[in-house]
Scaffold this active site. Structure first.
Site, PDB file in Angstrom:
ATOM      1  N   ASP A   1     -19.629  39.403 -24.055  1.00 53.69           N
ATOM      2  CA  ASP A   1     -18.214  39.201 -24.353  1.00 53.69           C
ATOM      3  C   ASP A   1     -18.140  38.487 -25.703  1.00 53.69           C
ATOM      4  OD1 ASP A   1     -15.468  39.249 -24.019  1.00 53.69           O
ATOM      5  OD2 ASP A   1     -15.496  38.370 -22.020  1.00 53.69           O
TER       6      ASP A   1
ATOM      7  N   HIS B   1     -11.712  32.297 -22.355  1.00 56.64           N
ATOM      8  CA  HIS B   1     -11.241  32.180 -23.733  1.00 56.64           C
ATOM      9  C   HIS B   1     -11.000  30.712 -24.095  1.00 56.64           C
ATOM     10  CE1 HIS B   1     -10.167  36.392 -22.843  1.00 56.64           C
ATOM     11  NE2 HIS B   1     -10.300  36.592 -24.139  1.00 56.64           N
TER      12      HIS B   1
END
Length: 344
Positions: free
Chosen positions: A247, A177
């Site tokens: 993702d 992230h």
């Protein structure tokens, strides 16, 4: 107006109701939505939301990250379970099956038909900042055994499962992230450890596998999500025939290195079937426009047609759950039988 190949996108959105904006996306052929805490207030509200989305687009996939523990979008009154490491430590296959049965029943009750679970990463790095107790175990055989039980139970109950994150996020030292993790292993080590649960899941017929935003220099310098090399390994060596889902392309491991349109193009060209854009409305529009433009490119159209066929198969195999009444929801979600399994 519909967008060609809009079904190759799953998007996040704001709000707890089916606003004109998200209904417009659904009518334009959006492949699916992903729910987060921002979309969830109560079981009745989620059931109404998913019902309204399917009035606009009967084929739309409703997905969520419901792993248990710290990655669980549905909280009480839904039944809350600990991280999957707890199941790994207990090692009871039958209990894993019962837990997955609760997940399936409570997700189905509110209209979800794709769960981005289970985590198939092997937790070999205790300092891993993103996986940790989300993984079943540091033992690849244990991850494979319990992961297969979990995903098979979900799918037997009508919920498509998603094994994540290929080629294996368990030894990462960075959170994707925030940055791009680098895995230093060579293929022989990956085959002995990281690949083991994915091979088992592919053999068990897992409906989808999610890619990891990480780089393995001994295999390919390109992040796995955007890498044809990794997609060939997933198809040809792992033997996976279902949907490959990226993702979230907004994670900094990708977003800090690739413009939005380039990330979508590269992912689809590499072999990803469905791209995830979880937050930015502008990025959702960019992805739709990019997919539409790619449709006009004869060099990629066959690849996109192949992705569409896989998505249609998932839709046929895991159709939308039946809409439940308020009383039916209350009888399923957080019911005493489910809480007893949680306590066990």
């Amino acid at each position: 107006m519909s967008f060609p190949f809009a079904e190759l996108l799953i998007a996040g959105f704001e709000g707890t109701s089916a606003t004109r904006d998200v209904l417009g996306l659904a009518r334009r052929g959006l492949g699916g939505v992903i729910l987060f805490a921002r979309n969830i207030e109560a079981p009745e509200q989620v059931a109404e939301l998913t019902h309204d989305l399917r009035l606009a687009n009967p084929d739309i996939i409703v997905s969520v990250d419901q792993e248990g523990g710290r990655v669980a979008r549905f909280r009480a009154p839904w039944t809350e379970f600990p991280d999957m490491a707890a199941l790994g430590e207990i090692g009871d296959v039958a209990l894993t099956r019962r837990v997955a049965g609760v997940f399936a029943a409570e997700l189905s009750a509110v209209g979800v038909n794709l769960d981005f679970a289970p985590v198939l990463d092997v937790h070999t790095n205790p300092a891993n900042p993103i996986i940790g107790r989300r993984a079943f175990s540091p033992d690849p055989k244990q991850v494979a055994k319990l992961g297969v039980e979990f995903l098979s139970t979900l799918q037997s109950a009508g919920i498509a499962a998603c094994g994540k994150h290929f080629p294996g996020h368990g030894d990462a030292a960075l959170d994707s992230h925030k940055d791009l993790p680098i895995i230093a292993h060579e293929l022989p080590r990956l085959r002995e450890v990281e690949f083991v649960p994915f091979v088992a899941a592919a053999k068990a017929g897992v409906a989808s596998i999610m890619t990891a935003h990480l780089r393995v220099p001994h295999v390919d310098e390109t992040p796995a999500t955007l890498s044809p090399t990794w997609m060939r390994l997933l198809r040809d060596e792992i033997g996976f025939g279902g949907i490959v889902v990226s993702d979230d392309l907004e994670m900094k491991a990708i977003a800090d290195r690739y413009p939005p349109a380039e990330a979508v193009r590269n992912a689809i060209r590499a072999g990803v079937d469905v791209v995830l854009e979880c937050n930015s409305r502008d990025r959702v529009e960019s992805a739709l426009s990019t997919l539409s433009a790619m449709w006009g490119d004869v060099t990629i159209r066959a690849r996109m047609d192949d992705a569409r066929k896989r998505i249609n198969k998932l839709r046929n195999d895991f159709p939308p759950p039946a809409t439940r009444s308020r009383d039916e929801l209350r009888a399923v979600i957080g019911c005493p039988a489910h809480l007893a399994i949680r306590d066990e």
